[in-house]
Design a protein around this motif. Structure first.
Motif, PDB file in Angstrom:
ATOM      1  N   TYR A 110     -15.035 -25.515 -25.396  1.00 31.50           N
ATOM      2  CA  TYR A 110     -15.066 -24.625 -26.382  1.00 31.50           C
ATOM      3  C   TYR A 110     -15.497 -24.853 -27.578  1.00 31.50           C
ATOM      4  O   TYR A 110     -16.138 -23.953 -28.414  1.00 31.50           O
ATOM      5  N   ARG A 111     -15.316 -25.960 -28.156  1.00 34.23           N
ATOM      6  CA  ARG A 111     -16.001 -26.387 -29.390  1.00 34.23           C
ATOM      7  C   ARG A 111     -17.509 -26.542 -29.389  1.00 34.23           C
ATOM      8  O   ARG A 111     -18.058 -26.107 -30.374  1.00 34.23           O
ATOM      9  N   SER A 152     -20.582 -36.460 -29.692  1.00 37.85           N
ATOM     10  CA  SER A 152     -20.157 -35.532 -28.809  1.00 37.85           C
ATOM     11  C   SER A 152     -20.173 -36.235 -27.431  1.00 37.85           C
ATOM     12  O   SER A 152     -21.119 -36.903 -27.037  1.00 37.85           O
ATOM     13  N   THR A 170     -15.475 -28.854 -16.405  1.00 40.14           N
ATOM     14  CA  THR A 170     -14.630 -29.997 -17.132  1.00 40.14           C
ATOM     15  C   THR A 170     -14.643 -31.264 -16.213  1.00 40.14           C
ATOM     16  O   THR A 170     -15.000 -32.367 -16.653  1.00 40.14           O
ATOM     17  N   SER A 215     -13.180 -32.362 -21.817  1.00 41.11           N
ATOM     18  CA  SER A 215     -12.116 -31.523 -21.945  1.00 41.11           C
ATOM     19  C   SER A 215     -12.475 -30.031 -22.059  1.00 41.11           C
ATOM     20  O   SER A 215     -13.504 -29.863 -22.582  1.00 41.11           O
ATOM     21  N   ARG A 216     -11.602 -29.257 -21.765  1.00 41.00           N
ATOM     22  CA  ARG A 216     -11.773 -27.757 -22.243  1.00 41.00           C
ATOM     23  C   ARG A 216     -12.016 -27.645 -23.658  1.00 41.00           C
ATOM     24  O   ARG A 216     -13.097 -26.779 -23.957  1.00 41.00           O
ATOM     25  N   ARG A 217     -11.419 -28.203 -24.576  1.00 39.52           N
ATOM     26  CA  ARG A 217     -11.575 -28.247 -25.896  1.00 39.52           C
ATOM     27  C   ARG A 217     -12.824 -28.617 -26.281  1.00 39.52           C
ATOM     28  O   ARG A 217     -13.174 -27.997 -27.217  1.00 39.52           O
ATOM     29  N   THR A 218     -13.409 -29.597 -25.732  1.00 45.29           N
ATOM     30  CA  THR A 218     -14.865 -29.954 -26.036  1.00 45.29           C
ATOM     31  C   THR A 218     -15.904 -28.930 -25.482  1.00 45.29           C
ATOM     32  O   THR A 218     -16.646 -28.525 -26.402  1.00 45.29           O
TER      33      THR A 218
END
Length: 188
Positions: free
Chosen positions: A179-180, A143, A168, A174-177
């Motif tokens: 949210y994950r 991560s 971010t 990233s946004r994806r990180t």
């Protein structure tokens, strides 16, 4: 005329052994096309240029079959295109030459064996990943957020007044990180 093709999968791999073998086999170094890209990628610039350069009577010389294609289907397609140009294929490691009937037969046999071997590797990799997950390991990339940073991000994540773009930028993720790692953001 002999045209060579050499490929490595990643930028940190070295293709010197392939180039030396092609040159030793009589291929002019100026006529060796190269790629530093996965064989699974359909678009390989060096291979595309090689295919454009083919003329009747040419022979494409490669170090090993897996340097040209990663699946039997891919290899068969490339050999058909080479033969359609009136050229042949010669693999140094497998001592295979498709300009002869025996060489064409051996090509199909080696291609099937290479695809079988790739399937076995994939199965072993998946089994190893499943075993690692069963032991509690988390295979894959680490991560981007350490445990300490994650605590700080959770505080900001819980405050709807703090824009996601600020988080971010501040933590270089990233946004994806986000949210994950944190799931959906609750809005008030």
């Amino acid at each position: 005329m002999q045209l060579g093709y050499a490929r490595v999968s990643t930028a940190d791999q070295n293709m010197d052994a392939q180039l030396a073998a092609l040159t030793a086999a009589g291929v002019d170094p100026a006529r060796i096309y190269t790629d530093r890209i996965s064989g699974a990628k359909a678009e390989r610039p060096g291979l595309v240029e090689l295919m454009r350069s083919l003329r009747p009577g040419d022979v494409v010389v490669i170090y090993r079959l897996d340097r040209l294609g990663r699946s039997l289907h891919d290899l068969l397609d490339l050999v058909k295109r080479i033969e359609a140009a009136g050229a042949g294929l010669r693999s140094l490691s497998e001592t295979l030459d498709t300009t002869t009937p025996t060489g064409r037969l051996l090509f199909h046999l080696f291609g099937a064996i290479a695809e079988f071997e790739r399937g076995l590797i994939r199965e072993r990799t998946m089994a190893g990943l499943a075993a690692a997950r069963a032991r509690g390991a988390k295979p894959g990339r680490k991560s981007a957020l350490t445990a300490e940073k994650l605590k700080m991000v959770k505080v900001l994540w819980g405050d709807p007044a703090v824009p996601v773009s600020h988080i971010t930028k501040e933590f270089k993720v990233s946004r994806r990180t986000l949210y994950r790692e944190l799931g959906p953001r609750l809005e008030n």
